[in-house]
Design a protein around this motif. Structure first.
Motif, PDB file in Angstrom:
ATOM      1  N   ALA A  49      72.918  20.895 -76.703  1.00 50.35           N
ATOM      2  CA  ALA A  49      73.930  22.031 -76.808  1.00 50.35           C
ATOM      3  C   ALA A  49      74.047  22.202 -78.327  1.00 50.35           C
ATOM      4  O   ALA A  49      73.465  21.576 -79.020  1.00 50.35           O
ATOM      5  CB  ALA A  49      75.353  21.629 -76.679  1.00 50.35           C
ATOM      6  N   ILE A  51      75.856  24.643 -81.644  1.00 47.54           N
ATOM      7  CA  ILE A  51      77.246  25.550 -81.996  1.00 47.54           C
ATOM      8  C   ILE A  51      76.833  26.021 -83.650  1.00 47.54           C
ATOM      9  O   ILE A  51      76.310  25.290 -84.351  1.00 47.54           O
ATOM     10  CB  ILE A  51      78.369  24.810 -82.071  1.00 47.54           C
ATOM     11  N   GLY A  55      81.595  28.160 -85.315  1.00 48.46           N
ATOM     12  CA  GLY A  55      81.979  27.675 -84.022  1.00 48.46           C
ATOM     13  C   GLY A  55      82.048  28.975 -82.983  1.00 48.46           C
ATOM     14  O   GLY A  55      82.497  28.863 -82.018  1.00 48.46           O
ATOM     15  N   SER A  57      79.745  30.706 -81.558  1.00 50.57           N
ATOM     16  CA  SER A  57      78.763  30.822 -80.781  1.00 50.57           C
ATOM     17  C   SER A  57      78.303  29.545 -80.272  1.00 50.57           C
ATOM     18  O   SER A  57      78.135  28.646 -81.101  1.00 50.57           O
ATOM     19  CB  SER A  57      77.759  31.745 -81.270  1.00 50.57           C
ATOM     20  N   THR A  58      78.125  29.383 -79.019  1.00 44.94           N
ATOM     21  CA  THR A  58      77.616  27.994 -78.535  1.00 44.94           C
ATOM     22  C   THR A  58      76.347  28.482 -77.579  1.00 44.94           C
ATOM     23  O   THR A  58      76.287  29.525 -76.889  1.00 44.94           O
ATOM     24  CB  THR A  58      78.581  27.176 -77.828  1.00 44.94           C
ATOM     25  N   ARG A  59      75.515  27.244 -77.339  1.00 42.93           N
ATOM     26  CA  ARG A  59      74.428  27.509 -76.329  1.00 42.93           C
ATOM     27  C   ARG A  59      74.047  26.205 -75.673  1.00 42.93           C
ATOM     28  O   ARG A  59      74.600  25.231 -76.195  1.00 42.93           O
ATOM     29  CB  ARG A  59      73.115  27.966 -76.954  1.00 42.93           C
ATOM     30  N   TYR A  60      73.581  25.912 -74.454  1.00 43.06           N
ATOM     31  CA  TYR A  60      73.665  24.763 -73.577  1.00 43.06           C
ATOM     32  C   TYR A  60      72.118  25.060 -73.081  1.00 43.06           C
ATOM     33  O   TYR A  60      71.921  25.814 -72.361  1.00 43.06           O
ATOM     34  CB  TYR A  60      74.885  24.947 -72.827  1.00 43.06           C
ATOM     35  N   THR A  69      80.560  20.759 -72.935  1.00 42.20           N
ATOM     36  CA  THR A  69      81.328  21.611 -74.012  1.00 42.20           C
ATOM     37  C   THR A  69      81.050  21.238 -75.377  1.00 42.20           C
ATOM     38  O   THR A  69      81.705  20.064 -75.789  1.00 42.20           O
ATOM     39  CB  THR A  69      82.797  22.004 -73.718  1.00 42.20           C
ATOM     40  N   ILE A  70      80.588  21.953 -76.152  1.00 38.98           N
ATOM     41  CA  ILE A  70      80.484  21.658 -77.725  1.00 38.98           C
ATOM     42  C   ILE A  70      81.319  22.212 -78.431  1.00 38.98           C
ATOM     43  O   ILE A  70      81.736  23.662 -78.071  1.00 38.98           O
ATOM     44  CB  ILE A  70      79.020  21.765 -78.137  1.00 38.98           C
ATOM     45  N   SER A  71      81.986  21.366 -79.478  1.00 36.40           N
ATOM     46  CA  SER A  71      83.120  22.401 -80.191  1.00 36.40           C
ATOM     47  C   SER A  71      83.034  21.360 -81.723  1.00 36.40           C
ATOM     48  O   SER A  71      82.300  20.682 -81.851  1.00 36.40           O
ATOM     49  CB  SER A  71      84.484  21.948 -79.649  1.00 36.40           C
ATOM     50  N   TYR A 102      70.772  28.140 -86.139  1.00 35.42           N
ATOM     51  CA  TYR A 102      71.402  27.682 -84.670  1.00 35.42           C
ATOM     52  C   TYR A 102      70.473  27.986 -83.655  1.00 35.42           C
ATOM     53  O   TYR A 102      69.617  29.066 -83.923  1.00 35.42           O
ATOM     54  CB  TYR A 102      72.564  28.584 -84.537  1.00 35.42           C
TER      55      TYR A 102
END
Length: 122
Positions: A49, A51, A55, A57-60, A69-71, A102
């Protein structure tokens, strides 16, 4: 310069949850994108993951989408990986990484933690 230290790994039964934390030191933490990678026995290190610095945008990886879930909390210099519905194939050493861009490629990240072991029993 950024130093990273992971915590929160351990042994959990299949279907359980864990939350990994990555503590960063260094004044420029909030400028870096952050990623989580894992190294499963007998396999290459793989992306889990990522980020953006804000914070927003995220991708997995497909294998964890919908379960992990990344935070991040830039004020506390922490990055989290919430892992739910864990499977035995999630067993690995999980490492966090910091980099200027990223993405899901290992070479995009300049700084790495030592990793924390996650073991999921069936």
């Amino acid at each position: 310069q950024v130093q990273l230290v992971e915590s929160g790994g351990g042994l959990v039964q299949a279907g359980g949850s864990l939350r990994l934390s990555c503590a960063a030191s260094g004044r420029t933490f909030s400028r870096y994108a952050m990623g989580w990678f894992r190294h499963r026995p007998g396999q290459e290190r793989e992306f889990v993951a990522a980020i953006t610095w804000s914070g927003s945008s995220t991708r997995y990886a497909d294998s964890v989408k919908g379960r992990f879930t990344i935070s991040r909390d830039n004020a506390k210099k922490l990055v989290y990986l919430q892992m739910n519905s864990l499977k035995p194939e999630d067993t690995a050493v999980y490492s966090c990484a910091a980099g200027p861009t990223y993405g899901d490629y290992i070479n995009q990240y300049d700084y790495w933690g030592q990793g924390t072991q996650v073991t999921v029993s069936s």
